[in-house]
Write a protein that holds these residues in place. Sequence first.
Motif, PDB file in Angstrom:
ATOM      1  N   PRO A 139      -0.163 -40.458  -2.200  1.00  0.00           N
ATOM      2  CA  PRO A 139       0.285 -41.728  -1.611  1.00  0.00           C
ATOM      3  C   PRO A 139      -0.613 -42.247  -0.491  1.00  0.00           C
ATOM      4  O   PRO A 139      -0.792 -43.456  -0.342  1.00  0.00           O
ATOM      5  N   ASP A 140      -1.199 -41.353   0.288  1.00  0.00           N
ATOM      6  CA  ASP A 140      -2.081 -41.804   1.365  1.00  0.00           C
ATOM      7  C   ASP A 140      -3.347 -42.465   0.822  1.00  0.00           C
ATOM      8  O   ASP A 140      -3.956 -43.291   1.500  1.00  0.00           O
ATOM      9  N   ALA A 141      -3.740 -42.136  -0.401  1.00  0.00           N
ATOM     10  CA  ALA A 141      -4.908 -42.781  -1.012  1.00  0.00           C
ATOM     11  C   ALA A 141      -4.618 -44.250  -1.310  1.00  0.00           C
ATOM     12  O   ALA A 141      -5.490 -45.107  -1.139  1.00  0.00           O
ATOM     13  N   VAL A 142      -3.413 -44.545  -1.738  1.00  0.00           N
ATOM     14  CA  VAL A 142      -3.035 -45.937  -1.990  1.00  0.00           C
ATOM     15  C   VAL A 142      -3.032 -46.709  -0.677  1.00  0.00           C
ATOM     16  O   VAL A 142      -3.601 -47.800  -0.584  1.00  0.00           O
ATOM     17  N   ILE A 143      -2.429 -46.138   0.342  1.00  0.00           N
ATOM     18  CA  ILE A 143      -2.376 -46.786   1.655  1.00  0.00           C
ATOM     19  C   ILE A 143      -3.793 -47.025   2.188  1.00  0.00           C
ATOM     20  O   ILE A 143      -4.113 -48.114   2.657  1.00  0.00           O
ATOM     21  N   GLY A 144      -4.662 -46.016   2.086  1.00  0.00           N
ATOM     22  CA  GLY A 144      -6.038 -46.152   2.546  1.00  0.00           C
ATOM     23  C   GLY A 144      -6.820 -47.186   1.761  1.00  0.00           C
ATOM     24  O   GLY A 144      -7.631 -47.927   2.322  1.00  0.00           O
ATOM     25  N   THR A 145      -6.560 -47.259   0.475  1.00  0.00           N
ATOM     26  CA  THR A 145      -7.239 -48.250  -0.363  1.00  0.00           C
ATOM     27  C   THR A 145      -6.871 -49.661   0.078  1.00  0.00           C
ATOM     28  O   THR A 145      -7.739 -50.521   0.237  1.00  0.00           O
ATOM     29  N   TYR A 146      -5.586 -49.883   0.292  1.00  0.00           N
ATOM     30  CA  TYR A 146      -5.156 -51.210   0.748  1.00  0.00           C
ATOM     31  C   TYR A 146      -5.673 -51.521   2.153  1.00  0.00           C
ATOM     32  O   TYR A 146      -6.006 -52.654   2.463  1.00  0.00           O
ATOM     33  N   ARG A 147      -5.764 -50.512   3.001  1.00  0.00           N
ATOM     34  CA  ARG A 147      -6.229 -50.707   4.372  1.00  0.00           C
ATOM     35  C   ARG A 147      -7.721 -51.036   4.427  1.00  0.00           C
ATOM     36  O   ARG A 147      -8.160 -51.855   5.235  1.00  0.00           O
ATOM     37  N   ASP A 148      -8.515 -50.380   3.554  1.00  0.00           N
ATOM     38  CA  ASP A 148      -9.971 -50.450   3.661  1.00  0.00           C
ATOM     39  C   ASP A 148     -10.651 -51.388   2.671  1.00  0.00           C
ATOM     40  O   ASP A 148     -11.876 -51.498   2.683  1.00  0.00           O
ATOM     41  N   ARG A 149      -9.898 -52.032   1.805  1.00  0.00           N
ATOM     42  CA  ARG A 149     -10.480 -52.914   0.797  1.00  0.00           C
ATOM     43  C   ARG A 149      -9.771 -54.272   0.822  1.00  0.00           C
ATOM     44  O   ARG A 149      -8.674 -54.403   1.342  1.00  0.00           O
ATOM     45  N   HIS A 150     -10.386 -55.238   0.208  1.00  0.00           N
ATOM     46  CA  HIS A 150      -9.746 -56.546   0.060  1.00  0.00           C
ATOM     47  C   HIS A 150      -8.585 -56.406  -0.922  1.00  0.00           C
ATOM     48  O   HIS A 150      -8.704 -55.746  -1.955  1.00  0.00           O
ATOM     49  N   VAL A 151      -7.476 -57.052  -0.599  1.00  0.00           N
ATOM     50  CA  VAL A 151      -6.251 -56.957  -1.391  1.00  0.00           C
ATOM     51  C   VAL A 151      -5.769 -58.364  -1.719  1.00  0.00           C
ATOM     52  O   VAL A 151      -5.919 -59.288  -0.911  1.00  0.00           O
ATOM     53  N   ILE A 152      -5.159 -58.503  -2.909  1.00  0.00           N
ATOM     54  CA  ILE A 152      -4.550 -59.771  -3.297  1.00  0.00           C
ATOM     55  C   ILE A 152      -3.143 -59.488  -3.819  1.00  0.00           C
ATOM     56  O   ILE A 152      -2.917 -58.490  -4.503  1.00  0.00           O
ATOM     57  N   SER A 153      -2.208 -60.348  -3.478  1.00  0.00           N
ATOM     58  CA  SER A 153      -0.835 -60.191  -3.951  1.00  0.00           C
ATOM     59  C   SER A 153      -0.638 -61.059  -5.198  1.00  0.00           C
ATOM     60  O   SER A 153      -1.389 -62.009  -5.432  1.00  0.00           O
ATOM     61  N   TYR A 154       0.408 -60.750  -5.952  1.00  0.00           N
ATOM     62  CA  TYR A 154       0.681 -61.533  -7.153  1.00  0.00           C
ATOM     63  C   TYR A 154       0.993 -62.980  -6.791  1.00  0.00           C
ATOM     64  O   TYR A 154       0.639 -63.903  -7.525  1.00  0.00           O
TER      65      TYR A 154
END
Length: 162
Positions: A139-154
């Motif tokens: 689960p921390d990998a998902v959190i880190g991915t969202y924290r450190d990369r550009h994210v888009i919501s639906y």
Amino acid sequence: MKTALLIVDMQESIVRTKMDQKAIDHVSEYINHVANVLRSNNHVVVHVQDVEGMEGADPELYRVIPEIDVQDEDLILTKESSNAFWQTNLEQMLKSQGVELLIIAGFAAEECVLFTYQGAVERGFRPVMLQNGILSTHPDAVIGTYRDRHVISYSVVDYLMC
């Protein structure tokens, strides 16, 4: 701007044994929504399947899980490494469609999803992670991915496509 959704490694042999059904259903709902929005606006949906070590295996093991909608117009790409761009024709496939923005979703946040994101950056695409669209056994990998990369919501995808 032409957009593509890359759905990475959402396969029976990979996801089913590693993730619980609730997590699969949650992520699939977001992936399917964005895929349908893109399809209805003539954008691109690509299902990336990892076939490394699958020579001679039952094709059912590496098929896309039924929770993910696959349509006839969707593109299918097989890969043998973590980065979907590495030694595949993904870059050419996307460029021939005029794609600039890549929305990346799937399994696993800390490996194939992340490496494909980096591969997209290296090739001049604009990648973003689909919020609520990636899985990991960590689960921390998902959190880190969202924290450190550009994210888009639906909801932003909905807005961009109208």
